[in-house]
Design a protein around this motif. Sequence first.
Motif, PDB file in Angstrom:
ATOM      1  N   UNK A 196      10.269   8.940   4.559  1.00  0.00           N
ATOM      2  CA  UNK A 196      10.545   7.649   3.937  1.00  0.00           C
ATOM      3  C   UNK A 196       9.200   7.104   3.494  1.00  0.00           C
TER       4      UNK A 196
ATOM      5  N   UNK B 118       6.878   4.524   2.511  1.00  0.00           N
ATOM      6  CA  UNK B 118       6.784   3.066   2.590  1.00  0.00           C
ATOM      7  C   UNK B 118       5.994   2.461   1.436  1.00  0.00           C
TER       8      UNK B 118
ATOM      9  N   UNK C 167      -0.619  16.461   4.567  1.00  0.00           N
ATOM     10  CA  UNK C 167      -1.419  16.374   5.789  1.00  0.00           C
ATOM     11  C   UNK C 167      -0.700  15.544   6.847  1.00  0.00           C
ATOM     12  N   UNK C 168      -0.077  14.437   6.395  1.00  0.00           N
ATOM     13  CA  UNK C 168       0.562  13.529   7.353  1.00  0.00           C
ATOM     14  C   UNK C 168       1.765  14.179   8.027  1.00  0.00           C
TER      15      UNK C 168
ATOM     16  N   UNK D   2       6.634  13.286  12.732  1.00  0.00           N
ATOM     17  CA  UNK D   2       7.421  12.479  11.806  1.00  0.00           C
ATOM     18  C   UNK D   2       6.948  11.027  11.745  1.00  0.00           C
ATOM     19  N   UNK D   3       6.069  10.625  12.666  1.00  0.00           N
ATOM     20  CA  UNK D   3       5.638   9.223  12.675  1.00  0.00           C
ATOM     21  C   UNK D   3       4.458   8.975  11.747  1.00  0.00           C
ATOM     22  N   UNK D   4       3.579   9.955  11.617  1.00  0.00           N
ATOM     23  CA  UNK D   4       2.373   9.731  10.819  1.00  0.00           C
ATOM     24  C   UNK D   4       2.648   9.378   9.357  1.00  0.00           C
TER      25      UNK D   4
ATOM     26  N   UNK E 171       4.921   7.629   8.167  1.00  0.00           N
ATOM     27  CA  UNK E 171       5.287   6.214   8.129  1.00  0.00           C
ATOM     28  C   UNK E 171       4.025   5.352   8.110  1.00  0.00           C
ATOM     29  N   UNK E 172       3.098   5.675   9.023  1.00  0.00           N
ATOM     30  CA  UNK E 172       1.860   4.899   9.117  1.00  0.00           C
ATOM     31  C   UNK E 172       1.003   5.069   7.864  1.00  0.00           C
ATOM     32  N   UNK E 173       0.896   6.314   7.412  1.00  0.00           N
ATOM     33  CA  UNK E 173       0.023   6.588   6.272  1.00  0.00           C
ATOM     34  C   UNK E 173       0.529   5.894   5.020  1.00  0.00           C
TER      35      UNK E 173
ATOM     36  N   UNK F 249       7.560   3.514  15.769  1.00  0.00           N
ATOM     37  CA  UNK F 249       6.741   2.803  14.790  1.00  0.00           C
ATOM     38  C   UNK F 249       7.591   1.713  14.167  1.00  0.00           C
TER      39      UNK F 249
ATOM     40  N   UNK G  64      12.485   7.526  13.404  1.00  0.00           N
ATOM     41  CA  UNK G  64      11.208   7.401  12.662  1.00  0.00           C
ATOM     42  C   UNK G  64      11.196   6.344  11.576  1.00  0.00           C
TER      43      UNK G  64
ATOM     44  N   UNK H 117      11.579   0.771   8.879  1.00  0.00           N
ATOM     45  CA  UNK H 117      11.994  -0.171   7.834  1.00  0.00           C
ATOM     46  C   UNK H 117      13.170  -1.014   8.312  1.00  0.00           C
TER      47      UNK H 117
ATOM     48  N   UNK I  42      -5.068   4.145   6.922  1.00  0.00           N
ATOM     49  CA  UNK I  42      -4.552   5.372   6.324  1.00  0.00           C
ATOM     50  C   UNK I  42      -5.423   6.567   6.727  1.00  0.00           C
TER      51      UNK I  42
ATOM     52  N   UNK J 158      -5.018   7.494  10.395  1.00  0.00           N
ATOM     53  CA  UNK J 158      -3.793   8.208  10.730  1.00  0.00           C
ATOM     54  C   UNK J 158      -3.858   9.641  10.217  1.00  0.00           C
ATOM     55  N   UNK J 159      -4.632   9.878   9.148  1.00  0.00           N
ATOM     56  CA  UNK J 159      -4.719  11.244   8.624  1.00  0.00           C
ATOM     57  C   UNK J 159      -5.723  12.100   9.396  1.00  0.00           C
TER      58      UNK J 159
END
Lengths: 301, 334
Positions: free
Chosen positions: A32, A34, A83-84, A89-91, A93-95, B62, B114, B119, B293, B296-297
């Motif tokens: 998803x 964002x 990469x994310x 599956x959470x990264x 979302x954050x990225x 999250x 997730x 959302x 960003x 997290x990467x």
Amino acid sequence: MMNSLVQAILLGGYYALVACGLAFMFQVMRIINLAHGSLAILSAYLVWEITDALALSPFISVLMILPIMAIIGLLLQRVILERATKGGELLPVLTTFGLAIVIDNLLFQQFGANTRSLSPYLGDLSWESYEIFGLWIGKLPVIVLITAIVVIGGLDLVLRFTPLGRQIRATAFDPDTAGLVGIDARKIAAISAAIAMMTVAISGTALGLRGTFDAYAGGPQLLFAFEATIIGGASSLWGVFLGGIILAIAQSIGALIHPQGFLLGGHFMFLIFLFARIYFNRDVFSLKHWFAKRNKGENAA
Amino acid sequence: MKIKRSNAYSKMTLYVVAAVFIALILLPSFASNNVMERLTVLFIYIIMAAMWNTLAGFGGLISIGQQLFFGLGAYATIRITNMGISPFVALLAAACLVGLLSWPISTFMLRLKAGEFAIGMWVLASIGHLLVNLDPLIQGETGISLIALNQYTIGNRRLLIYFAALVSMSGLLLGLFYLLRSKAGIAMQAIRDNEEAADSIGVDAEKVKKWFFIFAAFGTALAGALWLAQASSFQPKTYFSVQWTAYMIFMVLVGGLGRFEGAILGALLFFSVETWFAATGVWYLVGLGAVAMLCSLFLPKGIWEAIETRLGITLVPVGYQVTGLIPDSHSKNK
């Protein structure tokens, strides 16, 4: 009453347009995004810039930004999402949330707080309408609705009948097995992201044509897209189309009940569908379920 | 082989924490007003970071909608003080109410996965915002002030809010510490490390996640209520802004997702960054987004993880430590 229903369906066309890219990426890559709404706003600004600078029709400018957004999609997938997704599956979302913040604020930095619209560049088309059975229906919303049908129909046809569509479906179903039969899953994911970003470009333009936008309008667009996707059941793109229309109708009903009820109506409809999906049969509320059932019935008869 | 819960570092931490706490209690007698106000803000940031870390770092949830609890905490405080109750009692009561409310929300939302959960929470925050706007007391986006605070002189008010924030922060961190060391917390850390594996040895992830969700809602609501006391005016748009969650994410991602010390480190970093760069306006926000960003990467466990693995330091012992299993091995908190 009839009038608000027709207007709602036309608005639903826009929601379907903005949702189909989100749903497409979710189906193919299980992500998803964002930053989806922010990218739509970014393309609206790009169209506005080109239209303003070259004195073109917005309908021409959107054709020019389609390749730009496709490249952004490729880069998004290759540089960030690939990469994310490796990190679970959470990264993603954050990225993508971080990306949304970056895009929103860069747009604000560049274009300031003023709202913009593409409708001044349309001339008469922005207010022309058809009269059908005593109802006045704006030409522009009809164009957006037809665009939504064309985009979703086109995507559906590509997925069903072309080799690329088969590869995308295979990758969505099981990337590892797809790899075994010679499909380059990385390439397919990048192409899918590019396709999704092209729909984002179109939806951003549709937003600019129908109304106004500003740098921070990405968040609400993401929520609309997400709600339409969930209401539609996320399993098929036509479901998402229906989801967009149901969302718009719920918002209109909300607005009829209370002057501030427009957004709330949509949110509550979203919750009802979510509730139904969680506590009852998962796909009672998807189109597929009903059509599959009817077909079975016909076969039996 | 020996199994223990603390090491030399954590004993040292205990003394340092005790010393810092006493210093913070004594601080108002000599610090300037400005320092106290800034420290109050820092305490609230630490609460927010620790609560988001509880949810994301330990629960793997999250949420982009924690502004729901932040905003509701502030709103409930307004509503409760409006009934003639002292604002400082109202803070706590508001947080408890929001904690209660989060229980039905959790049963529903924790079924999502997730991105959908992320959302979905955002949509709930939007609903909360719109509903609060309907309350005539709030006067829509115009908002309202926490008038009840006027019963205190400015100096007393500053002092009381400072202590309220200090006590709330210490209480929540202590609570989190014991929660993490409890059976549920060990289960949670097992889920953090590998949900399927935890599931297979009989950890009831659902139940544990629910408790962490409620705890985070309570703490975030308390942060919102304290922010209201500190800023003294309530505008729904500000309190229900997704910006708060963005700050929480920044603090936790940079500091260290799923590390007790990480959230505190992240809050300290965010606080310094804000103090120095907030004047640059939009570029500051672009920077926050970009750093979140990149973290997290490239550094998904944040700065603290890097410190912990490189140096083998564990300041806050929330797990068990096995030593002597292999001769000469570093004690590691896993």
